[in-house]
Design a protein around this motif. Structure first.
Motif, PDB file in Angstrom:
ATOM      1  N   GLU A   1      -1.033   4.649  -0.578  1.00  0.00           N
ATOM      2  CA  GLU A   1      -2.379   4.399  -1.089  1.00  0.00           C
ATOM      3  C   GLU A   1      -2.526   4.856  -2.539  1.00  0.00           C
ATOM      4  O   GLU A   1      -1.705   4.505  -3.375  1.00  0.00           O
ATOM      5  CB  GLU A   1      -3.421   5.034  -0.155  1.00  0.00           C
TER       6      GLU A   1
ATOM      7  N   HIS B   1       0.798  -1.226   0.000  1.00  0.00           N
ATOM      8  CA  HIS B   1       0.000   0.000   0.000  1.00  0.00           C
ATOM      9  C   HIS B   1       0.828   1.272   0.000  1.00  0.00           C
ATOM     10  O   HIS B   1       0.267   2.364  -0.045  1.00  0.00           O
ATOM     11  CB  HIS B   1      -0.932   0.019   1.219  1.00  0.00           C
TER      12      HIS B   1
ATOM     13  N   GLY C   1      -6.744   1.671   3.539  1.00  0.00           N
ATOM     14  CA  GLY C   1      -5.384   1.170   3.476  1.00  0.00           C
ATOM     15  C   GLY C   1      -5.147   0.000   4.415  1.00  0.00           C
ATOM     16  O   GLY C   1      -5.957  -0.908   4.513  1.00  0.00           O
TER      17      GLY C   1
END
Length: 527
Positions: free
Chosen positions: A183, A144, A284
């Motif tokens: 993200e 992420h 996330g």
């Protein structure tokens, strides 16, 4: 070709039933039952003596990134590094060992700031010390977030004035780029990094399939398929290089384009490849502190709760697209606020479209899906797929980030079980290896790396953990008629173990070895 398995423990996963023997004909289970009866029926079958070992339906990966596992074969492994100096050394060694020319992209995979002495992410300056002639990208273990060096940022066109995408972050300090992104920002620029050579990728896919098979898995997932992977999968299909079944989930924004590229694979297999639905991200990761929570992180005096990556309107539109396409929605939700957003949107869809639940919507990860949300999950028919190996891998981090009460509810499989919810398990490979037996151990024992029992009330029995990676996972893929248990008419996807998960002490579950994996009656892995 006929094969008769006998002489060991055969768990059919059909109502806890065991069998003495199993007959396979032409890749399909022909009969299950008493050895003498099956032997008389198929005297010409090859006799396979299990010699006291254990036969089960092959494990089913409910969520991972197959191409990510392949790409990881071509990346510098950073999962064991403990400080910035080791990251530098590993990258430098990788460049030298692979004779990488100037200008070639270098990707390092699997660092975790929680495991580093510095307790923070590396910066572009650290990567610049490795090389100023190679663009470098580090990918966090969660997938992420990551870090780019200066040359990589320049090639990607990222400047201090570059706007930050909604639902993401670009690291800046005193007006300068740090190289860190998370993200939506990281995912956006990661997709712009050039792919490796196709021949190298094809070989990496071969090795990735062997990796999954070595853990007893015969069905895997491509958990977020961008349009950039179309060429790779077309090559894999053209050359018939897939041995495992791969179920792919394109992003909603490219769903039509990818369906058009693989018209024979929409909701059905074409040379072991199927488009099973569409993927969306709602938040996330909890270990990265980007999961979206209903209450602040434990040590966040400013009330920080993470953040969403989709607006309510965007999520409704995505679910509408899934419904109109007849494609299963697969939503990444780690935090309980993200779970609440998904539950609300699915409930709204069901109020206006009573058959929406027939798509079997899935909640991926469901890390902080809370016990008080389980009743709504059950009512809506949502399938949570728990990343339950988090308990061991990051449980101690979750205790620091969330406090003991919330951390103890991570991957609340016990609560799901008590509500009759058919949940599944996964490892999000390449985040973690696709080790199903380790995952089963995590669900049964719930012990962190530091030896802390995390949520003892959420432990589940071994049989229910096995169902999560066989019967329930087959149902998640709409494949319960052909996979997930051993009964006549189902595909002969099998796994042979050296010990019985239902007979060993719980602490020994993760020590069980996969001896053989069979796909459609053919051995694809043997230890």
């Amino acid at each position: 070709m006929k094969m008769l398995y006998y002489g060991g423990t055969i768990h059919t996963m059909e109502d806890k039933e065991q069998a003495e023997a199993l007959l396979v004909e032409n890749g399909v289970i022909a009969a299950v039952g008493k050895y003498e009866r099956l032997q008389a029926r198929a005297k010409d079958a090859a006799q396979i003596d299990l010699d006291g070992r254990v036969l089960l339906p092959a494990f089913i990966d409910a969520h991972s990134h197959f191409s990510g596992a392949a790409y990881a074969m071509l990346q510098a492994p950073l999962g064991e590094t403990v400080n910035f100096a080791e990251i530098e050394a590993a990258l430098t060694r990788f460049i030298a060992d692979n004779h990488m020319p100037d200008g070639q992209w270098v990707v390092g995979k699997g660092y975790d700031q929680n495991a580093l002495v510095e307790q923070r992410h590396p910066t572009r300056e650290i990567l610049d010390r490795v090389s100023s002639r190679h663009p470098i990208m580090l990918v966090h273990q969660s997938g992420h977030m990551g870090v780019f060096n200066t040359l990589a940022l320049e090639l990607l066109g990222v400047t201090p004035d570059t706007p930050t995408p909604e639902g993401g972050a670009i690291g800046r300090e005193n007006g300068c780029l740090t190289g860190y992104m998370e993200e939506n920002a990281f995912l956006q620029y990661q997709q712009k990094v050039p792919a490796p050579d196709l021949a190298d990728l094809m070989d990496a896919c071969r090795r990735a399939q062997q990796l999954y098979a070595s853990y007893g898995i015969a069905t895997v997932q491509e958990g977020m398929m961008p349009e950039s992977l179309v060429g790779l999968y077309q090559a894999l299909l053209t050359h018939q290089k897939l041995e495992l079944d791969v179920v792919a989930y394109p992003g909603v924004d490219v769903l039509d384009e990818i369906c058009d590229a693989f018209p024979e694979a929409v909701r059905r297999y074409d040379r072991h490849f199927k488009l099973g639905g569409c993927k969306m991200f709602l938040d996330g990761s909890p270990q990265g502190r980007t999961a979206w929570l209903r209450a602040p992180y434990a040590d966040a005096p400013d009330g920080y709760r993470g953040y969403p990556t989709m607006t309510d309107d965007a999520l409704r539109q995505a679910l509408t697209t899934a419904y109109r396409s007849g494609m299963q929605p697969l939503a990444h939700c780690n935090g309980d606020a993200a779970a609440a957003q998904y539950l609300s949107a699915v409930a709204e869809m069901e109020r206006s479209r009573s058959d929406f639940r027939e798509l079997r919507p899935v909640m991926i990860h469901a890390q902080l899906l809370a016990p008080d949300q389980m009743e709504e999950v059950a009512r809506l028919g949502i399938i949570p797929s728990f990343f339950i190996a988090h308990i061991h891998q990051w449980g101690d981090v979750h205790l620091r980030n969330l406090g003991p009460e919330r951390a103890s509810c991570i991957s609340a499989a016990g609560s799901a079980l008590s509500h009759g919810i058919p949940f599944t398990f996964h490892q999000d490979t390449p985040v973690l290896p696709p080790d199903m037996l380790h995952t089963i151990w995590c669900a049964v024992e719930r012990v962190t790396k530091d030896g802390v029992t995390l949520g003892g009330d959420e432990r589940i029995p071994v049989m229910d953990a096995l169902r999560a990676v066989t019967v329930n996972a087959a149902r998640q893929y709409f494949e319960e008629a052909r996979k997930g248990s051993l009964r006549p008419g189902k595909t002969a996807d099998l796994v042979l173990l050296d010990a019985d998960p239902l007979a060993v002490p719980p602490e020994r579950l993760r020590d069980i070895r996969v001896l053989e994996t069979v796909k459609v009656g053919e051995t694809i892995f043997r230890a």
